[in-house]
Enzyme design. Structure first.
Site, PDB file in Angstrom:
ATOM      1  N   VAL A  11     -16.822 -27.901 -27.468  1.00  0.00           N
ATOM      2  CA  VAL A  11     -17.176 -29.130 -28.211  1.00  0.00           C
ATOM      3  C   VAL A  11     -17.200 -29.063 -29.713  1.00  0.00           C
ATOM      4  O   VAL A  11     -16.943 -29.692 -30.385  1.00  0.00           O
ATOM      5  CB  VAL A  11     -18.363 -29.500 -27.667  1.00  0.00           C
ATOM      6  N   ASP A  30     -20.400 -20.279 -36.729  1.00  0.00           N
ATOM      7  CA  ASP A  30     -20.374 -19.482 -35.594  1.00  0.00           C
ATOM      8  C   ASP A  30     -20.931 -18.110 -36.032  1.00  0.00           C
ATOM      9  O   ASP A  30     -20.672 -17.527 -36.930  1.00  0.00           O
ATOM     10  CB  ASP A  30     -19.108 -19.552 -34.809  1.00  0.00           C
ATOM     11  N   THR A 121     -24.844 -30.310 -24.322  1.00  0.00           N
ATOM     12  CA  THR A 121     -25.639 -30.910 -22.901  1.00  0.00           C
ATOM     13  C   THR A 121     -26.730 -30.174 -22.855  1.00  0.00           C
ATOM     14  O   THR A 121     -26.897 -29.050 -22.605  1.00  0.00           O
ATOM     15  CB  THR A 121     -24.500 -30.858 -22.066  1.00  0.00           C
ATOM     16  N   LEU A 156     -16.135 -35.602 -23.530  1.00  0.00           N
ATOM     17  CA  LEU A 156     -14.708 -34.948 -23.663  1.00  0.00           C
ATOM     18  C   LEU A 156     -14.469 -34.607 -22.424  1.00  0.00           C
ATOM     19  O   LEU A 156     -14.999 -33.888 -21.495  1.00  0.00           O
ATOM     20  CB  LEU A 156     -14.868 -33.911 -24.916  1.00  0.00           C
ATOM     21  N   CYS A 266     -18.259 -27.905 -17.531  1.00  0.00           N
ATOM     22  CA  CYS A 266     -19.352 -29.165 -17.303  1.00  0.00           C
ATOM     23  C   CYS A 266     -19.954 -29.316 -16.093  1.00  0.00           C
ATOM     24  O   CYS A 266     -21.257 -29.150 -15.812  1.00  0.00           O
ATOM     25  CB  CYS A 266     -18.752 -30.189 -18.068  1.00  0.00           C
ATOM     26  N   ARG A 334     -13.454 -21.121 -16.016  1.00  0.00           N
ATOM     27  CA  ARG A 334     -14.848 -21.211 -15.481  1.00  0.00           C
ATOM     28  C   ARG A 334     -15.090 -21.988 -14.320  1.00  0.00           C
ATOM     29  O   ARG A 334     -14.679 -23.040 -14.487  1.00  0.00           O
ATOM     30  CB  ARG A 334     -15.777 -21.657 -16.751  1.00  0.00           C
TER      31      ARG A 334
END
Length: 460
Positions: A11, A30, A121, A156, A266, A334
């Site tokens: 994201v 990061d 999220t 997305l 997600c 994932r």
């Protein structure tokens, strides 16, 4: 506008790059120093169509920068986007430690007023939790800082994230003050020219909107998969049913493709988090739990079919597997259905020869040099001497293969299709046994009752 984005994952990297592309001055921060150094050279570590070229162009233009210096990032932006990970805890709740760590950095280094934007999220109430966390840090330090918190969830789709970010269906903004609304409206003005895509609401409603959207889409997938199971046992064709119900504009064709289950970063995580939130609020989560349970069962379908066809005798057999990523146009593994399948095959004593256009490196990262897995250079190279072909991901290059070559190279001319890519009648004429999802001929196979899940756990 000066923008800082915390987190260079899926994201954060897409958002930072697209904001830089329209002219904003963006720093992407990061904590992973090696990752930052790679990005500074234009090396993108995730696969997303069009992203690598955009990162390179915006680096060269001077509008996009990468850093691991939190102080620089905190001081740079008038708007700070939080796009860090929120992984699932053991109880399904979202782990907010990375979100709160951004709050710690703001407490340490920020002096000027600032807007913090939740792009990750996060559960409903996270904005209030973050505010209280920062205010507590500031109180301890004897400092004051004017700051606002905004919820601006991302929508997305992996595989089309750049396009989705450039041309969003809607821009959800949850905030309290009119002054903040105007800043956010200015920030998103380049994406809002054709028609007004911005929907303003309160902070908690925006946080819930993200979870509700993903869980609705996951519900559609589990619904069509449950109807597919029913179609198999009633001798119906789920592809005909799909076309019939999708023609209703209230239902539509999106997310009603039967298959071997959803995965990715997600849907599974957000479903678990919303179930946890419902329980914390003493609300029922019956529907959400059913959606999750159906999806978990669906991921076992391919193995059950394979095991039934070979009468439970899989030891020493080799299977050609096409598709490892959870969906096409990504390298994301994932919660991928392929992982459940491979681990079940290994537990039963079988070997796998696999190919994926983008997820080979990620697969090797996860499984290392496991001798039961061979990663092959082409789809065709997986076939020689394999006992069957399995399709897990609907990559474009798998949709029109050379069936004569497949028939020639497989020991047994059988295809287990987890994405319903092929014409069953055509394959039958060519001498194949073909087992898709949710079509009448799939129920020819008896499904033996056996506790293969425990075997998979032993492998893990």
């Amino acid at each position: 506008m000066k923008i800082s984005v915390f987190g260079s994952g899926y994201v954060g990297l897409v958002q930072a790059t697209v904001l830089a592309e329209v002219g904003h001055d963006v720093i992407c921060m990061d904590v992973d120093k090696s990752k930052v150094e790679a990005l500074q050279k234009g090396h993108v570590t995730i696969f997303e169509p069009g992203l690598a070229a955009m990162v390179k162009d915006n680096l060269e233009s001077g509008r996009l920068h990468f850093t691991y210096d939190e102080k620089l990032a905190v001081e740079h932006g008038e708007v700070l986007f939080i796009a860090v990970g929120t992984p699932s805890d053991e109880d399904g709740s979202a782990d907010l430690k990375y979100v709160l760590s951004v709050g710690d950095a703001v407490s340490r280094h920020r002096v000027e007023p600032v807007i913090l934007v939740e792009k990750s999220t996060v559960p409903v109430g996270t904005g209030d939790t973050l505010r209280a966390h920062i205010e507590k840090n500031l109180h301890i330090a004897g400092r004051h800082l004017d700051f606002d918190i905004v919820s601006n969830p991302e929508f997305l789709k992996e595989g089309s994230a750049v396009a989705d970010c450039r041309r969003p269906d809607r821009i959800i903004i949850g905030c309290e003050r009119e002054e903040v609304r105007e800043v956010m409206r200015d920030l998103y003005a380049p994406f809002n020219r054709n028609h007004d895509r911005i929907i303003f609401m309160d902070l908690r409603s925006a946080e819930l909107t993200k979870y509700a959207a993903n869980c609705m889409l996951a519900t559609k997938i589990s619904f069509i998969n449950q109807i597919a199971e029913l179609a198999e046992h009633l001798g119906a064709d789920i592809e005909a049913v799909r076309l019939g119900i999708g023609a209703d504009s209230r239902i539509g064709y999106h997310f009603i493709y039967p298959g071997c289950g959803y995965g990715g970063s997600c849907f599974p995580k957000d479903m678990r988090a919303l179930i946890h939130s419902a329980k914390q609020a003493n609300c029922s989560s019956d529907l959400l739990e059913a959606v999750e349970a159906i999806n978990q069962r669906q991921k076992s379908k391919l193995f059950e079919r394979i095991n039934a066809f070979f009468k439970g005798n899989l030891k020493g057999k080799t299977f050609a597997l096409w598709g490892l990523a959870f969906k096409p146009n990504t390298d994301d593994m994932r919660d991928a259905p392929s992982r459940v399948l491979m681990e079940a095959l290994w537990a039963a004593g079988a070997n796998v020869r696999a190919f994926d256009p983008e997820a080979m490196q990620e697969t090797q990262r996860i499984y290392g040099d496991d001798p039961r897995l061979m990663l092959m250079g082409t789809p065709e190279s997986t076939l020689g001497g394999a006992d069957a072909l399995i399709v897990c991901t609907e990559w474009q290059q798998f949709k029109a293969p050379d069936f004569d070559l497949i028939h020639q190279r497989l020991k047994t001319p059988v295809i287990f299709d987890g994405r319903n890519l092929y014409d069953g009648e055509r394959l039958t004429r060519k001498g194949f046994k073909y087992f898709p999802i949710g079509r009448g001929d799939s129920c020819e196979l008896p499904i033996p009752q056996q506790n293969w899940v425990e075997q998979v756990r032993d492998v893990g």
